[in-house]
Design a protein around this motif. Structure first.
Motif, short mmCIF file in Angstrom:
data_model
loop_
_atom_site.label_atom_id
_atom_site.label_comp_id
_atom_site.label_asym_id
_atom_site.label_seq_id
_atom_site.Cartn_x
_atom_site.Cartn_y
_atom_site.Cartn_z
N ASP B 145 51.12 0.81 14.80
CA ASP B 145 51.40 -0.46 14.13
C ASP B 145 52.29 -1.42 14.94
O ASP B 145 52.58 -2.53 14.51
N ILE B 163 41.45 -5.32 11.73
CA ILE B 163 42.03 -3.98 11.87
C ILE B 163 40.90 -2.98 11.61
O ILE B 163 40.35 -2.92 10.51
N GLU B 194 40.47 -5.95 7.16
CA GLU B 194 40.56 -4.51 7.38
C GLU B 194 39.16 -3.93 7.28
O GLU B 194 38.49 -4.13 6.27
#
Lengths: 115, 214
Positions: B145, B163, B194
């Motif tokens: 991260d 992501i 995501e």
């Protein structure tokens, strides 16, 4: 690691801005490098020296002027410089900001030896 | 010493070619994204997912950039879309002149969406304008991260963050909320998606966003 191709770009810029006669008299090439330009200043200097050695630009040295990252917040009005460049104001947390400096990668000027 | 003022960007030549490319895209109604990431984040898998999603609805062309091999172009050509492979032979990023040359092998009139998959590298491609409408930075949860803080320029210069590999979250040491927070600290304007290219989760949302931009 793309400093070698950047050094080639810089040499091309130098050649475009001096006469053939002046080329061998270039003594200093001043380059501005911003804190987050993505360029390693030492590698750029090394590349410049390596590819100018034995050429018309043999006697030219590269001087790097470091430009710090500076952010202006349009909400609180503060100008800040964080170690990691971030567009979020580190004082009030606003995202309404603008970069004042730090992304430069610019040939500023040349110094030419006079007769 | 005589001083000659220059005040010229080192990448001025690249930027001029990028403007020329941007003109060609505008003229032909092409929406172009420049996909950037570390090696192995799943850029090519995402390209495949985008092609599958838009199958028959949006005309896609792809430019693949790699240091060596045309493996990615082979993967993409299996989907019957026009693809050009640029091999940089050691070069760590794509430059505008390489993209401009490769456009000769693509039919821009027949292209709605051009995906330029850059060389896997989270540093060098950040500084090179390829004439794209937006840079899309892909990061996978296996990378950790902290990457936005370590490679800020890429996140500053991108409009979208994808992501990837969120199906692996239970198995890796990555706090996705922290990852997003770090990215948005660097660039609060980033649009974040995501996805998992393995399960397909989230791919539709990202593609819908792309479609609304085309």
């Amino acid at each position: 690691m793309h400093e070698l191709s950047l050094a080639q770009n810089i040499i091309e810029t130098v050649k475009q801005n001096v006469t053939a006669d002046e080329l061998t008299k270039v003594r200093e090439v001043i380059v501005e490098v911003g804190a987050f330009s993505g360029v390693v200043a030492d590698s750029l200097k090394f590349s410049f020296e390596a590819i100018t050695s034995g050429t018309e630009l043999n006697d030219a040295v590269m001087t790097i002027v470091d430009i710090p990252f500076c952010l202006k917040c349009n909400d609180c009005g503060n100008e800040t410089s964080t170690e990691i460049p971030m567009l979020l104001c580190s004082i009030c947390g606003s995202s309404n900001t603008q970069i004042l400096s730090g992304d430069e990668l610019r040939v500023k000027e040349l110094k030419i030896a006079e007769e | 010493m005589e001083i000659i003022k220059i005040e010229r960007k080192v990448l001025a030549k690249n930027d001029a070619i990028a403007s020329e490319i941007r003109g060609k895209f505008e003229e032909n109604g092409v929406f172009a994204i420049n996909m950037v990431s570390s090696p192995g984040s799943g850029k090519t898998s995402l390209v495949e997912k985008i092609i599958e999603y838009f199958s028959g609805r949006v005309n896609i062309s792809v430019i693949e950039g790699d240091v060596q091999t045309d493996l990615d172009a082979q993967r993409v050509s299996a989907y019957n879309v026009p693809v050009v492979q640029i091999i940089t032979n050691g070069g760590c990023h794509l430059e505008a002149n390489l993209v401009n040359d490769s456009l000769k092998n693509l039919d821009l009139v027949q292209t709605d969406l051009l995906i330029i998959e850059n060389v896997g590298n989270l540093v060098c491609p950040a500084g090179y304008d390829l004439g794209e409408d937006m840079k899309v930075v892909v990061i996978s949860v296996t990378e950790g991260d902290d990457k936005p803080l370590k490679y800020p320029k890429m996140f500053i210069n991108s409009k979208v963050l994808v992501i990837n590999k969120i199906d692996l979250l239970p198995y890796v040491n990555c706090n996705i909320e922290q990852l997003k927070q770090n990215a948005l600290k660097i660039n609060p304007a980033l649009q974040v998606f995501e996805v998992s290219c393995t399960s397909g989760e989230g791919v539709g949302k990202f593609c819908d966003f792309l479609e609304s931009s085309i």
